[in-house]
Design a protein around this motif. Structure first.
Motif, mmCIF file in Angstrom:
data_model
loop_
_atom_site.group_PDB
_atom_site.id
_atom_site.type_symbol
_atom_site.label_atom_id
_atom_site.label_comp_id
_atom_site.label_asym_id
_atom_site.label_seq_id
_atom_site.Cartn_x
_atom_site.Cartn_y
_atom_site.Cartn_z
ATOM 1 N N ASN A 22 1.017 -1.119 0.271
ATOM 2 C CA ASN A 22 0.488 -0.312 -0.426
ATOM 3 C C ASN A 22 0.859 1.008 -0.148
ATOM 4 O O ASN A 22 1.975 0.765 0.782
ATOM 5 N N LEU A 53 -11.308 0.531 6.874
ATOM 6 C CA LEU A 53 -9.878 -0.393 7.993
ATOM 7 C C LEU A 53 -10.008 -1.521 7.235
ATOM 8 O O LEU A 53 -9.842 -2.092 7.558
ATOM 9 N N GLN A 54 -12.032 -1.489 8.078
ATOM 10 C CA GLN A 54 -11.771 -3.355 8.346
ATOM 11 C C GLN A 54 -11.965 -4.084 6.723
ATOM 12 O O GLN A 54 -11.284 -5.386 6.035
ATOM 13 N N ILE A 64 -9.973 -3.370 4.651
ATOM 14 C CA ILE A 64 -8.408 -3.400 4.071
ATOM 15 C C ILE A 64 -7.958 -4.493 4.649
ATOM 16 O O ILE A 64 -7.337 -5.238 4.253
ATOM 17 N N GLN A 65 -8.468 -4.406 6.019
ATOM 18 C CA GLN A 65 -7.522 -5.687 6.621
ATOM 19 C C GLN A 65 -8.116 -7.031 6.149
ATOM 20 O O GLN A 65 -7.166 -7.878 5.731
ATOM 21 N N LYS A 109 -9.579 -7.382 3.112
ATOM 22 C CA LYS A 109 -10.152 -7.804 1.649
ATOM 23 C C LYS A 109 -11.126 -8.335 1.289
ATOM 24 O O LYS A 109 -10.769 -9.269 0.575
ATOM 25 N N ASP A 144 -4.664 3.309 13.324
ATOM 26 C CA ASP A 144 -4.755 1.978 12.901
ATOM 27 C C ASP A 144 -4.773 1.572 11.444
ATOM 28 O O ASP A 144 -3.629 1.582 10.797
ATOM 29 N N LEU A 145 -5.948 2.743 10.533
ATOM 30 C CA LEU A 145 -6.171 3.000 9.490
ATOM 31 C C LEU A 145 -4.406 3.726 8.682
ATOM 32 O O LEU A 145 -4.230 3.157 7.720
ATOM 33 N N TYR A 174 -1.370 3.291 9.544
ATOM 34 C CA TYR A 174 -0.195 2.643 9.506
ATOM 35 C C TYR A 174 -1.038 1.500 8.865
ATOM 36 O O TYR A 174 0.550 1.203 7.516
ATOM 37 N N ARG A 175 -1.990 1.625 8.610
ATOM 38 C CA ARG A 175 -2.309 0.161 7.533
ATOM 39 C C ARG A 175 -2.346 0.826 6.128
ATOM 40 O O ARG A 175 -1.548 0.254 4.551
ATOM 41 N N ILE A 176 -2.617 2.309 5.512
ATOM 42 C CA ILE A 176 -2.640 3.028 4.467
ATOM 43 C C ILE A 176 -0.603 3.558 4.052
ATOM 44 O O ILE A 176 -0.510 3.468 2.687
ATOM 45 N N THR A 215 2.444 2.218 4.287
ATOM 46 C CA THR A 215 3.674 1.010 4.254
ATOM 47 C C THR A 215 4.663 1.013 3.019
ATOM 48 O O THR A 215 5.961 2.075 3.799
#
Length: 448
Positions: A169, A259-260, A262-263, A265, A302-303, A305-307, A309
């Protein structure tokens, strides 16, 4: 009567209109297709070559402002820029139709239409489509991405090329107009997903009430106007890339749903409980400081750090001055082709002024100003006023006040000499009113 060989698509939510239009047009044109669903039409034009589209301005009950038509117009133009679009509207929505003309629609037709007018309008549109195709053959298509030579932008694109080879990402940061969409598309086009969909979602303009249905889709009967099962943008991007633009504008209470997805997929359509797996590459972009938003509890950590990278930071145009003149020439060539005119000249002093200008709107502002100059200027030499820029808007950095005044005085004197003392012409080129110019003549004791 011999039919014109062309592929016509009629897009309207009223089946009676579709039937009437198809019956009329089938007598004049080889291929006529109809569709009530804009999303299905987008899929069709992605695989089929369509010459002309008749596009209704409204598709959902209760939405009569024509904004839907403008949205789908932009989507169609993005996917198939050579296709000509004729807008269909009622008398009350003429203003919105005119907005469509400014964006590039060839014409609009009022309902109920005149059969003869409709057929002739389509024939004119077909001629324009043929002309664009002929120009494309005569002028081989070039890479539409201008990277530049400034070290800051080269660094970003070098990193983007490395990122493209992976599936991580990516978060693109940058001011408005710096080219976030172009960079996201560049990553997609250089990835293994290049032959799959690239879906752009402007989260900043997405209504909160439509957030779930637009992104995740909905089942038939999920709400009043849900007449059939419909996939959302995430499913439409399956196998490819989804670009979530202006992610910083997503309200906090909707970030958990994003977020859900993305986590996991996977998506769950509105009105269903079934999970649908999606294989997508996620690229996000924003012009806001997300780290600060996280500290202010306005963006989920948390969102974030998910996006992020990989983070790609696009520099503003004012920090890559060496790219300004090449970029001006790049857009001049593009718009010369678009408007079928010779590339105009720009004198050295005008180019120097464009270099000194601050470009607060970045590349998007430059595009708009150059297009303005190409449309409005009737001369082969472009003046600074053709760009909607006046010398008073250009403030060179690190200059003493007296140096600035000297520069302004010299510019006024030169301009007066050029126009042989004509106040009106001098004021126009300098971007001043006559009264403002007279005040400066008095201030600098310039005799005319």
């Amino acid at each position: 009567m011999k039919k014109t060989i062309a592929n016509i698509l009629i897009l309207d939510d009223n089946t009676e209109i579709l039937i009437a239009a198809k019956m009329l047009l089938k007598r004049h044109f080889e291929t006529v297709n109809t569709n009530t669903n804009p999303k299905k039409a987008i899929e069709y034009i992605s695989t089929e070559e369509v010459d002309v589209i008749l596009l209704d301005m409204n598709f959902r009950v209760g939405f009569e402002d024509g904004k839907e038509g403008i949205f789908w117009f932009k989507e169609i133009k993005r996917i198939s820029p050579k296709t000509q679009i004729i807008l269909m509207t009622s008398y009350g929505n003429v203003e919105t139709a005119v907005e469509g003309i400014k964006l590039g629609a060839i014409d609009y037709i009022l309902k109920p239409w005149s059969n003869e007018t409709l057929v002739e309008t389509i024939k004119v549109a077909i001629k324009q489509t043929r002309k664009k195709k002929a120009m494309a053959l005569a002028l081989p298509e070039k890479d539409n991405v201008f990277v530049g030579q400034a070290p800051s932008i080269e660094k970003v694109y070098n990193m983007a090329n490395r990122v493209a080879k992976t599936d991580v990402n990516a978060l693109i940061l940058g001011e408005n107009g710096t080219g976030k969409y172009v960079l996201a598309k560049h990553i997609h086009d250089n990835s293994t997903r290049r032959d799959k969909p690239f879906i752009h979602v402007d989260l900043g303009s997405l209504n909160e009430n439509l957030f779930e249905s637009e992104l995740f889709g909905y089942a038939k009967g999920a709400f009043t106007d849900a007449k059939q099962d419909t996939e959302g943008r995430f499913e439409a991007a399956n196998g490819g890339t989804i670009f979530l633009d202006e992610i910083g504008n997503v309200p906090l209470h909707l970030q958990a749903k994003l977020l859900q997805v993305i986590q996991s997929k996977s998506v769950i359509r509105l009105g269903e409980s079934k999970q649908r797996a999606v294989d997508i590459r996620i690229i996000t972009a924003t012009n806001t400081d997300l780290e600060q938003e996280v500290q202010n509890k306005l963006f989920r950590e948390d969102l974030y750090y998910r996006i992020n990278t990989v983070v790609l930071n696009l520099p503003p145009l004012r920090e890559r001055k060496e790219d300004i003149i090449p970029l001006v020439n790049f857009f001049l060539e593009q718009y010369a082709n678009k408007y079928d005119r010779a590339i105009p000249n720009i004198k050295t002093d005008v180019l120097e002024t464009l270099e000194q200008y601050d470009w607060k709107g970045n590349i998007r502002e430059m595009q708009n100003r150059i297009e303005r100059a190409m449309i409005l200027s009737e001369e082969n030499d472009l003046a600074i006023s053709d760009f909607g820029i006046s010398l008073t808007m250009v403030i060179p950095q690190n200059q003493e006040e007296n140096t600035l005044q000297d520069m302004e005085r010299i510019s006024i004197v030169k301009c007066l000499e050029k126009h042989e003392g004509n106040i009106s012409q001098t004021a126009e080129e300098l971007g001043l009113s006559r009264a403002a110019l007279y005040r400066r003549l008095e201030k600098y004791n310039i005799k005319n």
